[in-house]
Design an enzyme around this catalytic site. Structure first.
Site, short mmCIF file in Angstrom:
data_model
loop_
_atom_site.label_atom_id
_atom_site.label_comp_id
_atom_site.label_asym_id
_atom_site.label_seq_id
_atom_site.Cartn_x
_atom_site.Cartn_y
_atom_site.Cartn_z
N CYS A 164 0.81 -1.23 0.00
CA CYS A 164 0.00 0.00 0.00
C CYS A 164 0.84 1.27 0.00
CB CYS A 164 -0.96 0.01 1.18
SG CYS A 164 -2.24 -1.24 1.02
N HIS B 2 -3.28 7.45 2.71
CA HIS B 2 -3.71 6.18 2.10
C HIS B 2 -5.11 5.82 2.61
CE1 HIS B 2 -3.81 2.17 0.65
NE2 HIS B 2 -3.69 1.61 1.85
N ASN C 266 -10.17 0.54 -0.58
CA ASN C 266 -8.71 0.55 -0.58
C ASN C 266 -8.20 0.01 -1.92
OD1 ASN C 266 -6.00 0.16 -0.21
ND2 ASN C 266 -6.18 -0.95 1.73
#
Ligand code: UT7
Length: 333
Positions: free
Chosen positions: A116, A256, A286
């Site tokens: 990520c 994020h 996500n």
């Protein structure tokens, strides 16, 4: 001669058409809209359904969006980096294919994976190439087809992830705008808490492991959550301290998009007002490497030349960090 800094000069994005809502997920696993919304902030995510289309499809679309918006000839691009945790294939790089398909025929290209944090680290790499003076046009794409490694029988992960891509162009800047500073960290002891175990070199795929779903991403959500909250907030504080910034100097936090509660905790740690916190997790979930450029794309019209942006990310590995960048252009909207 003034120092060259590395500025973002254009943004592009792409998300697939298919919308996987919380209501649809309710029919697939034992979950409900109320639980997903209150625990994650996610209402829907986009999924690339078309068979045979991988991450490069998303990356190409995002890059083409940028090229069209900016009106550039792709032949000026010298380097294409695809930040991704879900490359098209094991051996042939997704970036090479993407570069050829968008007509960046004068570029070299490579993939980058830090889960990520791939795009965050990618910004560091892209900026370094520009600052070195060796290249003047670096295209950084964050793209992930997370649906290709998500187990839609595992309610702890399938509610979180979505597919998407975003792209930014880095160019030299002589006004001191663009990349300013970074604080990046890794801790490999975290890999047991978030991984797709089978299909790599340690544990190649077998019929048995495939039947057991060992090739899908799994996470110990609570442990990842705790580490994400602590480290993203800590990195954000560190980047402010290192640059003598107070929260009043920060115009935007681009964090994020893994869980709204993690983003809120990061913002609260520096006491940042809600209107300065970029948020689109409700729409996309996500998307791993795509969350940060998708935020830039959604907020581009609100960003002003000289704005101070703080980026923060945390992901599997563990990898995390924060980055300080001054926005370099007005869109005129
Ligand atoms: O991008 C970086 C990587 N990922 C992340 O940053 C994600 C980090 N983790 C998270 O976002 C959260 O941990 C999750 C959203 C994955 C889970 O939320 P949580 O508040 O940490 O829930 P939990 O795992 O502690 O589970 C609480 C309860 C459990 O039931 P019991 O044991 O209390 O009866 C779970 O079984 O919620 C249950 N549960 C669900 N219930 C309804 C877990 N998933 C679901 C679900 N729907 N989808």
């Amino acid at each position: 001669m003034s120092k060259i800094s590395a500025a973002i000069t254009a943004v592009g994005a792409y998300v697939p058409e298919y919308v996987l809502t919380n209501q649809i997920l309710e029919t697939m696993v034992d979950t409900n809209d109320e639980w997903i919304t209150s625990r994650t902030g996610i209402k829907e995510r986009r999924i690339l359904k078309d068979e045979g289309k991988g991450t490069s499809y998303l990356a190409i679309k995002a890059a083409q969006d940028l090229i069209n918006k900016k009106g550039i000839d792709p032949k000026i691009i010298e380097l294409v980096i695809v930040a991704t945790a879900t490359p098209d294939m094991k051996a042939a790089s997704t970036a090479s294919y993407t570069a050829s398909k968008i007509g960046a025929t004068n570029a070299f290209s490579f993939d980058m994976d830090a889960a990520c944090s791939s795009f965050l680290y990618g910004m560091s790499v892209a900026a370094s190439y520009i600052e070195s003076g060796r290249y003047k046009n670096v295209l950084l794409i964050g793209a992930d087809k997370m649906s290709s490694i998500v187990n839609y029988k595992d309610r702890a992960t399938c509610i979180i992830f979505g597919d998407g891509a975003g792209a930014v162009l880095f160019e030299p800047n002589s006004e001191g705008l663009g990349f300013q500073n970074e604080y990046l960290r890794s801790d490999g002891s975290g890999r047991e808490f978030l991984q797709a175990t089978y299909g790599g070199s340690s544990f190649p795929l077998t019929h048995e492991t495939m039947d057991e779903g060992g090739h899908y991403a799994f996470q110990e959500g609570r442990t990842v959550f705790k580490n994400a909250v602590f480290n993203m907030a800590d990195a954000t504080v560190k980047i402010l301290e290192r640059n003598n910034l107070t929260k009043d100097d920060v115009d935007w936090l681009a964090a994020h998009q893994a869980n709204k509660r993690i983003i809120d905790a990061t913002a609260q740690r520096i006491d940042l007002e809600e209107h300065k916190v970029m948020m689109n997790i409700h729409k996309y979930g996500n998307t791993t490497s795509a969350t940060l450029p998708l935020l830039l794309n959604d907020y581009e019209s609100q960003l002003k030349k000289g704005d101070n942006l703080i980026f923060a990310a945390f992901g599997g590995g563990f990898n995390w960090g924060a980055l300080y960048l001054k926005w370099a252009y007005n869109t005129g909207n």
